[in-house]
Design an enzyme around this catalytic site. Sequence first.
Site, PDB file in Angstrom:
ATOM      1  N   ASN A 186       0.887  -1.241  -0.003  1.00  0.00           N
ATOM      2  CA  ASN A 186      -0.097  -0.005   0.040  1.00  0.00           C
ATOM      3  C   ASN A 186       0.773   1.197  -0.147  1.00  0.00           C
ATOM      4  O   ASN A 186       1.394   1.480   1.190  1.00  0.00           O
ATOM      5  CB  ASN A 186      -0.942  -0.013   1.151  1.00  0.00           C
ATOM      6  CG  ASN A 186      -1.867   1.343   1.142  1.00  0.00           C
ATOM      7  OD1 ASN A 186      -1.635   2.179   0.548  1.00  0.00           O
ATOM      8  ND2 ASN A 186      -2.766   1.290   2.235  1.00  0.00           N
ATOM      9  N   GLY A 243       2.381  -2.653   4.630  1.00  0.00           N
ATOM     10  CA  GLY A 243       1.383  -1.620   4.793  1.00  0.00           C
ATOM     11  C   GLY A 243       0.996  -1.495   6.097  1.00  0.00           C
ATOM     12  O   GLY A 243       1.714  -2.168   7.047  1.00  0.00           O
ATOM     13  N   ASP A 245      -2.280  -1.439   9.598  1.00  0.00           N
ATOM     14  CA  ASP A 245      -3.306  -2.295  10.290  1.00  0.00           C
ATOM     15  C   ASP A 245      -4.501  -2.580   9.013  1.00  0.00           C
ATOM     16  O   ASP A 245      -4.950  -3.497   8.732  1.00  0.00           O
ATOM     17  CB  ASP A 245      -3.814  -2.147  11.256  1.00  0.00           C
ATOM     18  CG  ASP A 245      -2.620  -2.302  12.279  1.00  0.00           C
ATOM     19  OD1 ASP A 245      -1.991  -3.208  12.231  1.00  0.00           O
ATOM     20  OD2 ASP A 245      -2.608  -1.272  13.166  1.00  0.00           O
ATOM     21  N   GLY A 246      -4.915  -1.322   8.334  1.00  0.00           N
ATOM     22  CA  GLY A 246      -5.980  -1.318   7.427  1.00  0.00           C
ATOM     23  C   GLY A 246      -5.810  -2.288   6.205  1.00  0.00           C
ATOM     24  O   GLY A 246      -6.411  -3.168   5.844  1.00  0.00           O
ATOM     25  N   ARG A 350     -10.821  13.575   6.538  1.00  0.00           N
ATOM     26  CA  ARG A 350      -9.789  12.980   5.835  1.00  0.00           C
ATOM     27  C   ARG A 350      -8.732  14.343   5.056  1.00  0.00           C
ATOM     28  O   ARG A 350      -7.643  13.876   4.635  1.00  0.00           O
ATOM     29  CB  ARG A 350     -10.512  12.316   4.772  1.00  0.00           C
ATOM     30  CG  ARG A 350     -10.318  10.820   5.228  1.00  0.00           C
ATOM     31  CD  ARG A 350      -9.742   9.636   4.490  1.00  0.00           C
ATOM     32  NE  ARG A 350      -9.660   8.531   4.989  1.00  0.00           N
ATOM     33  CZ  ARG A 350      -8.182   8.030   5.293  1.00  0.00           C
ATOM     34  NH1 ARG A 350      -7.504   8.679   4.729  1.00  0.00           N
ATOM     35  NH2 ARG A 350      -8.050   7.063   6.037  1.00  0.00           N
ATOM     36  N   GLY A 525      -8.979  -0.787  12.602  1.00  0.00           N
ATOM     37  CA  GLY A 525      -8.484   0.533  12.211  1.00  0.00           C
ATOM     38  C   GLY A 525      -9.397   0.875  11.170  1.00  0.00           C
ATOM     39  O   GLY A 525      -9.244   2.094  10.491  1.00  0.00           O
TER      40      GLY A 525
HETATM   41  N1  LIG Z   1      -3.456   3.328  -3.285  1.00  0.00           N
HETATM   42  C1  LIG Z   1      -4.307   3.722  -2.296  1.00  0.00           C
HETATM   43  N2  LIG Z   1      -4.896   4.871  -2.121  1.00  0.00           N
HETATM   44  C2  LIG Z   1      -5.510   5.042  -1.074  1.00  0.00           C
HETATM   45  N3  LIG Z   1      -6.069   3.939   0.017  1.00  0.00           N
HETATM   46  C3  LIG Z   1      -5.495   2.902  -0.234  1.00  0.00           C
HETATM   47  C4  LIG Z   1      -4.517   2.450  -1.280  1.00  0.00           C
HETATM   48  N4  LIG Z   1      -4.132   1.101  -1.281  1.00  0.00           N
HETATM   49  C5  LIG Z   1      -4.862   0.673  -0.175  1.00  0.00           C
HETATM   50  N5  LIG Z   1      -5.486   1.788   0.422  1.00  0.00           N
HETATM   51  C6  LIG Z   1      -6.259   1.641   1.695  1.00  0.00           C
HETATM   52  O1  LIG Z   1      -5.708   2.233   2.526  1.00  0.00           O
HETATM   53  C7  LIG Z   1      -6.292   1.955   4.091  1.00  0.00           C
HETATM   54  C8  LIG Z   1      -5.261   2.419   5.244  1.00  0.00           C
HETATM   55  O2  LIG Z   1      -3.897   1.906   4.899  1.00  0.00           O
HETATM   56  P1  LIG Z   1      -2.966   1.453   5.900  1.00  0.00           P
HETATM   57  O3  LIG Z   1      -3.745   0.620   6.961  1.00  0.00           O
HETATM   58  O4  LIG Z   1      -1.945   0.381   5.241  1.00  0.00           O
HETATM   59  O5  LIG Z   1      -2.336   2.805   6.504  1.00  0.00           O
HETATM   60  P2  LIG Z   1      -2.450   3.553   7.570  1.00  0.00           P
HETATM   61  O6  LIG Z   1      -3.669   3.842   8.051  1.00  0.00           O
HETATM   62  O7  LIG Z   1      -1.381   4.829   7.416  1.00  0.00           O
HETATM   63  O8  LIG Z   1      -1.676   2.531   8.785  1.00  0.00           O
HETATM   64  P3  LIG Z   1      -2.460   2.187  10.183  1.00  0.00           P
HETATM   65  O9  LIG Z   1      -3.808   1.292  10.092  1.00  0.00           O
HETATM   66  O10 LIG Z   1      -1.210   1.300  10.872  1.00  0.00           O
HETATM   67  O11 LIG Z   1      -2.570   3.411  11.007  1.00  0.00           O
HETATM   68  C9  LIG Z   1      -6.414   0.410   3.698  1.00  0.00           C
HETATM   69  O12 LIG Z   1      -7.864   0.282   4.356  1.00  0.00           O
HETATM   70  C10 LIG Z   1      -6.115   0.107   2.401  1.00  0.00           C
HETATM   71  O13 LIG Z   1      -7.177  -0.741   1.801  1.00  0.00           O
END
Ligand SMILES: Nc1ncnc2c1ncn2[C@@H]1O[C@H](COP(=O)(O)OP(=O)(O)OP(=O)(O)O)[C@@H](O)[C@H]1O
Length: 563
Positions: A186, A243, A245-246, A350, A525
């Site tokens: 991701n 990536g 948790d999401g 967001r 998350g």
């Molecule tokens: N190219 C993309 N653009 C936007 N969202 C994406 C993309 N690829 C994946 N995602 C989504 O982004 C969401 C958040 O990603 P991720 O959990 O990896 O990052 P984070 O929120 O920064 O980390 P954490 O959950 O540890 O705080 C996931 O639900 C995933 O499905």
Amino acid sequence: MFESPRKSTNVLHAWSESKVELHDTQPVSPPGTEKCVKVKKKRKQQRGEIRSETKYIADEPIVRGIFQIGKKSHDVVLTATRVTWTPIEPETPTAERDVMKQEEYVELQDVFAVKVKRRRSAGQQTGGTLLGITLFHCKKKGLKLKNHTIHLNNLSVDHCEIWFKTLKEILNGFRQRPKSLKVFVNPTSHKKEAYKIYLDEVAPLFKLADIQADVTITERKGHALSVLKDCSLDDCDGVVCVGGDGSVAEVAHGLLLRAQMDAGRDTDSIFTPVQAALPLGIIPAGSTDVVACSVYGKRHAVTAALHIIMGHRQPVDVCSFSSMGRLVRFGFSAMFGFGGRTLALAERHRWMPPSQRREFALIKTLANLKPEDCELSFITSGGTEDPRLAKEHFLRDERNRDEDSICEDGSWQTRQGLYLNISVMAIPCLCSMAPRGLAPNTRLNNGSMALITVGDTSRSEFIKHLKRYSSTNNQFSFSFIETHTVRAVRLRSQGSWAEDISEERDSKTTPIISSEGTYPWNIDGDLLEVPSEILIRVHPHLLALFGGDLEEAEEAPVKCSCI
Ligand SMILES: Nc1ncnc2c1ncn2[C@@H]1O[C@H](COP(=O)(O)OP(=O)(O)OP(=O)(O)O)[C@@H](O)[C@H]1O
């Protein structure tokens, strides 16, 4: 100009597996400045070790020879389980014998690659003068795994060929090690560094270990899920997610959903799920990484990559979330009330930078702290809070249980009341904000979930409880908190979330995500809008994660950095 072998993408070609040029016999020569990597003599035996499936007998020498290691000549012996080396002394008739010098060894279960080492001039891709062979092994320091090299220097082509072939054969016998992986990255996770982390820290190790990686850089939310639903996984030995948790939750859900589809399970009913066909590896690149911390004890990409390469596996319990009889999601943890509301508010902002919107949502939800009016039912797991006993009880009960009939089970306990937060967690959810875990009373695979209910209380008491997560004090020792070890939870919400969100409309909010009659849940998350009734069940060992056993680790997992 010569290349010196170091662990880096650029110099990987300095090792080659080509045997074509292994035909000239040359005398042994001193290795120059190469540094010998010492391996502790008295290493702890790792529990659950898996032997290489070879024709060789465990402790009998297979090959023996003289190699230069560091600056000294060593007598080196290869058995089916280890490489042992002892300095040859005295090296000259007049030298004094150092009786303290002892043999050293490396277990082959810790070796993940063997390469032929050659001296090449800058830009030279093939050929080069044979210098010997190099073993790449992983070394454990507390919870961290690090890659190290041992250079066995000998200029004899025949000698090196025998050693190289035999070592390769033994290493190929470790059947649990993956040869081909499907990797999802991701690029938007946390500080947008996931792809860089993969390229710099993980891909070179996969290459050394001869692992074929099929990489998908996700383009949107749900991309990994849609790929996993349709792609061929036939030649794949595992799936890796780079990536936060999401992303991990999406890939884990995708793997499990795919398994149900392949097994013909009807996810529009309460069904007994089948296990995922492939193990999942997690390279942490998010902001909290609770799943990675829970399975590796550290946010450390190299540790995660080495666990994957070595094929270490942990069975992990997974929850299913169903509403009105239909599967909503597979996941590891869920929060309703404060946890769900905070995430919903953050998602509606967001446009703010991630850390700012998290802080804003936390403060605003605390300021508007409201209890949820709900009917909470649960079935306890084996009637014990001790996770080890709970695991035994659960797994014993599970053998005789028909999961489809859980709704009719007579052992539901029901509470009606106001709750500030309800958490259901199948894994401990370790993170820097909660070094003991959001659910310290559960384990990755004890066959049960932790149910943590926070009843209605004053804001100041609730904040006191939240602050305890970051300390060593028990965050649950408040009269308004209950914890239970459970195997199923049913929640019926009776308040109206739609009324609450209309109060929060302001000029900057993006469209309201919540729709009439649904409630915000924070599932791993991710914000999920779920109808008022939800059923959460735990499914023991439903997914295998690449990773070691944290219970064996000597070092305390995840240090606090916190609130
Ligand atoms: N190219 C993309 N653009 C936007 N969202 C994406 C993309 N690829 C994946 N995602 C989504 O982004 C969401 C958040 O990603 P991720 O959990 O990896 O990052 P984070 O929120 O920064 O980390 P954490 O959950 O540890 O705080 C996931 O639900 C995933 O499905």
